[in-house]
Write an enzyme that holds these catalytic residues in place. Structure first.
Site, PDB file in Angstrom:
ATOM      1  CG  HIS A 128      -0.409  -0.096   2.529  1.00 45.20           C
ATOM      2  ND1 HIS A 128       0.470   0.852   3.004  1.00 45.20           N
ATOM      3  CD2 HIS A 128      -0.561  -0.999   3.539  1.00 45.20           C
ATOM      4  CE1 HIS A 128       0.815   0.562   4.240  1.00 45.20           C
ATOM      5  NE2 HIS A 128       0.222  -0.575   4.594  1.00 45.20           N
ATOM      6  CB  CYS A 169       3.967  -6.182  16.254  1.00 48.30           C
ATOM      7  SG  CYS A 169       2.855  -4.829  16.549  1.00 48.30           S
ATOM      8  CE  LYS A 223      -4.357  -3.316   0.881  1.00 52.15           C
ATOM      9  NZ  LYS A 223      -3.394  -3.802  -0.087  1.00 52.15           N
ATOM     10  CB  CYS A 270      -1.324  -5.209  19.552  1.00 49.24           C
ATOM     11  SG  CYS A 270      -0.235  -4.200  18.534  1.00 49.24           S
ATOM     12  CG  HIS A 308       4.145  -1.428   2.417  1.00 51.01           C
ATOM     13  ND1 HIS A 308       2.892  -1.919   2.132  1.00 51.01           N
ATOM     14  CD2 HIS A 308       4.433  -1.838   3.674  1.00 51.01           C
ATOM     15  CE1 HIS A 308       2.451  -2.608   3.170  1.00 51.01           C
ATOM     16  NE2 HIS A 308       3.364  -2.565   4.130  1.00 51.01           N
ATOM     17  CE  LYS A 354       2.248   1.456  10.503  1.00 49.89           C
ATOM     18  NZ  LYS A 354       1.929   0.038  10.442  1.00 49.89           N
ATOM     19  CB  CYS A 412       1.263  -8.225  18.766  1.00 51.78           C
ATOM     20  SG  CYS A 412       0.372  -7.616  17.306  1.00 51.78           S
ATOM     21  CG  HIS A 437      -1.464  -4.882  14.415  1.00 48.76           C
ATOM     22  ND1 HIS A 437      -0.181  -4.778  14.902  1.00 48.76           N
ATOM     23  CD2 HIS A 437      -1.360  -4.958  13.068  1.00 48.76           C
ATOM     24  CE1 HIS A 437       0.670  -4.805  13.893  1.00 48.76           C
ATOM     25  NE2 HIS A 437      -0.017  -4.913  12.768  1.00 48.76           N
TER      26      HIS A 437
HETATM   27  N1  MSP Z   1       8.757  -7.098   7.897  1.00 44.95           N
HETATM   28  C1  MSP Z   1       8.883  -6.013   8.796  1.00 44.95           C
HETATM   29  C2  MSP Z   1      10.168  -5.245   8.552  1.00 44.95           C
HETATM   30  C3  MSP Z   1      11.412  -6.049   8.648  1.00 44.95           C
HETATM   31  S1  MSP Z   1      12.820  -5.109   8.301  1.00 44.95           S
HETATM   32  C4  MSP Z   1      14.094  -6.040   8.786  1.00 44.95           C
HETATM   33  C5  MSP Z   1       7.700  -5.077   8.617  1.00 44.95           C
HETATM   34  N2  MSP Z   1       7.058  -5.141   7.466  1.00 44.95           N
HETATM   35  S2  MSP Z   1       5.796  -4.262   7.056  1.00 44.95           S
HETATM   36  O1  MSP Z   1       5.311  -4.824   5.823  1.00 44.95           O
HETATM   37  O2  MSP Z   1       4.866  -4.181   8.126  1.00 44.95           O
HETATM   38  O3  MSP Z   1       6.342  -2.858   6.703  1.00 44.95           O
HETATM   39  C6  MSP Z   1       6.529  -1.891   7.690  1.00 44.95           C
HETATM   40  C7  MSP Z   1       7.108  -0.649   7.049  1.00 44.95           C
HETATM   41  O4  MSP Z   1       6.281  -0.203   5.946  1.00 44.95           O
HETATM   42  C8  MSP Z   1       7.130   0.547   7.985  1.00 44.95           C
HETATM   43  O5  MSP Z   1       8.251   0.547   8.840  1.00 44.95           O
HETATM   44  C9  MSP Z   1       7.167   1.674   6.992  1.00 44.95           C
HETATM   45  O6  MSP Z   1       8.440   1.751   6.414  1.00 44.95           O
HETATM   46  C10 MSP Z   1       6.175   1.193   5.944  1.00 44.95           C
HETATM   47  N3  MSP Z   1       4.806   1.532   6.308  1.00 44.95           N
HETATM   48  C11 MSP Z   1       3.767   0.673   6.512  1.00 44.95           C
HETATM   49  N4  MSP Z   1       2.653   1.393   6.813  1.00 44.95           N
HETATM   50  C12 MSP Z   1       2.947   2.703   6.812  1.00 44.95           C
HETATM   51  C13 MSP Z   1       2.223   3.886   7.014  1.00 44.95           C
HETATM   52  N5  MSP Z   1       0.939   3.886   7.276  1.00 44.95           N
HETATM   53  N6  MSP Z   1       2.879   5.046   6.906  1.00 44.95           N
HETATM   54  C14 MSP Z   1       4.216   5.121   6.613  1.00 44.95           C
HETATM   55  N7  MSP Z   1       4.929   4.019   6.427  1.00 44.95           N
HETATM   56  C15 MSP Z   1       4.339   2.795   6.518  1.00 44.95           C
HETATM   57  O7  MSP Z   1       7.442  -4.302   9.534  1.00 44.95           O
END
Ligand code: MSP
Length: 523
Positions: free
Chosen positions: A21, A133, A310, A151, A24, A307, A130, A154
């Protein structure tokens, strides 16, 4: 022979429980803009992104979709993650998947060496976890909803884990980490993130369970194959396994490691700051390896004040936005509108307003007006080189400001400085009124001077904005006749942007297609 250290930047590796999304995409685009900027500074750059494929969260999603986990992740990576990054013009040098043997084998080797050096011991974990997380929680981390523990990220109930696991002596590194961040503020940014990490560390740190025994979707612990490596321990190592961690120094992997390590920037969202600023450097310290030069935690994109995610059904796909505004406007908007490090809300209205005023009117119109005037008044070729002291000085300041801001990950300041220069050029054209000058042949030299100065300003704007909007600036570059005379836009150096007079007399200008077309009204 001494090697040149590359500027090495990573994004988080994202969970493949679903398609990407815009949250990311926000991180990945920021990483792409920063690495493109460093490439234009003439540096050797290594930019890594990838996917985090193990753990319960991914395993359960696969189950819910009646798929084997490996099939599920293979499909999502091929059909959703990689295509999204190429659609957004992400120029990563490598893409790591944690199910690849190059990763799993090196993780096992690393873990074994930590065990052999006494940093790992057998223990028992009992406490809340969680799955969203993938994190062991402390009771104080949770929110209480009618007696149920949720959590806070979430808003879902945590699960209670009760297992015999392997533990990493994380507590031994609390003081070395405090010293690291106190002596080296650059290592964790922005300031608010560093303060959060320091106060967390000062509150005391427990050892960390680094294996799980109740499911098998993970990397087997080499000396105890009934257990799989805890997904974060596995995932964090990607930054080093992707560049050859544990390989013989004389091998290809070993040489790559020497060229890239330590990472210059780990770009993360603030949700995963502690993993990156506490657990990860402690793992590296335990192995006697250098810690990352900078962990930078940016803010969240919010929807309805929370935040965007999905799991809360507030995720917006990048294509929802790019279909309407185009890829470059997407890349521009979030870095322009939100100070990097702060949270920000996405709104169609704000994006539409900035698109029209900044991209279509200030930038796109300037480019098309200039091309039309060069065609009409100069037969489509760049006239003789001229200077305007005001513009030359403004450009010098702009480049210095933008460079300083961009390397400090202050994208907003860098972009605003550039767009202010664009405004100044528009003001110059409005003041000089070339369309009036053109009415009297006696003004020929003055007219050509105005048009040259405008074209040369656009040459600089194209290069300054190239890391942010690679496709659009390439079209502009070509239309200015710069491709044919100065070479590829990506090869233009930041340090040379302010040198005035680069567009040569006689370069052939062609009309650009409209760079930022008028928006269709969204139904
Ligand atoms: N798999 C772990 C990361 C491991 S790194 C060794 C993870 N993945 S995640 O798919 O949840 O991605 C998290 C990251 O996506 C956040 O740290 C950020 O970089 C980005 N974001 C996800 N949602 C976001 C927002 N709503 N806003 C900004 N960034 C976001 O955590």
């Amino acid at each position: 022979m001494a090697h040149v250290k590359s500027f090495y930047l990573t994004t988080p590796i994202y969970y493949v429980n679903d398609a990407p999304h815009i949250g990311h995409a926000y991180t990945t685009v920021a990483g792409d803009v920063l690495t493109r900027w460093h490439r234009q500074r003439g540096e050797s750059v290594w930019f890594l992104t990838g996917t985090d494929e193990h753990g319960q969260k991914v395993m359960r999603t696969a189950e819910q979709n009646n798929a084997a986990p490996q099939d599920w992740v293979d499909r999502l990576v091929a059909e959703a993650w990689k295509p999204n990054w190429s659609a957004l013009n992400i120029a990563n040098n490598d893409f790591i998947r944690t199910t690849e043997p190059r990763h799993t084998e090196r993780v096992q080797k690393f873990l074994q060496s930590l065990k052999d050096s006494g940093h790992i011991y057998a223990g028992k974990y009992e406490g809340p976890y969680c799955v969203g997380c993938e994190e062991f929680k402390l009771p104080g981390d949770l929110i209480d909803a009618d007696g149920e523990k949720l959590c806070p990220i979430h808003s879902k109930p945590v699960e209670i884990v009760n297992e015999n696991n392997w533990f990493f002596k994380l507590s031994a590194f609390a003081q070395p980490l405090i010293d690291l961040y106190k002596n080296n503020p650059e290592a964790c940014q922005p300031e608010s993130a560093r303060n959060e990490v320091l106060s967390f560390l000062e509150g005391g740190v427990s050892d960390l369970s680094i294996s799980r025994s109740t499911f098998d979707w993970g990397i087997p612990v080499p000396w105890d194959t009934d257990q799989v490596v805890y997904v974060w321990f596995d995932a964090l190592l990607n930054y080093a396994t992707a560049v050859g961690l544990t390989d013989d120094p004389d091998s290809e992997g070993g040489k790559k490691f020497a060229q890239t390590w330590p990472a210059d920037v780990h770009l993360v969202g603030k949700d995963i700051l502690r993993f990156h600023a506490v657990i990860w450097p402690a793992m590296l310290m335990a192995a006697g390896l250098a810690t990352p030069r900078k962990v930078f935690a940016h803010g969240w994109l919010l929807v309805g004040g929370e935040k965007m995610s999905k799991s809360k059904l507030t995720g917006i796909a990048p294509s929802d936005i790019t279909d309407h505004f185009g890829v470059d406007a997407f890349r521009y908007y979030f870095l322009r509108a939100i100070p990097f490090g702060s949270d920000g809300s996405f709104s169609w209205e704000d994006m539409g307003a900035r698109y029209t005023s900044e991209l279509a009117n200030d930038f796109g119109n300037l480019a098309s007006r200039l091309a039309a005037m060069i065609e009409k008044y100069c037969g489509g070729v760049i006239p003789a080189v001229h200077h305007d002291t005001g513009l030359v000085e403004a450009l010098t300041t702009t480049v210095a400001t933008a460079d300083k801001a961009m390397v400090a990950l202050d994208f907003q300041t860098g972009i605003v400085a550039t767009m202010d220069f664009c405004k100044k050029v528009n003001g110059y054209v409005t003041e000089k009124q070339p369309w009036i000058l053109a009415k009297d042949p006696a003004n020929k030299v003055e007219l050509e001077e105005v048009l040259y100065n405008t074209a040369e300003s656009l040459r600089a704007l194209a290069v300054l904005l190239h890391p942010v909007m690679p496709a659009t600036t390439e079209i502009l570059w070509d239309s200015l006749g710069a491709q044919a005379t100065l070479g590829p836009i990506g090869a233009q150096k930041v340090s040379e942007i302010a040198q005035w007079g680069q567009l040569p007399e006689g370069a052939i200008v062609t009309k650009t297609p409209v760079l930022f077309p008028r928006l269709e009204i969204k139904e």
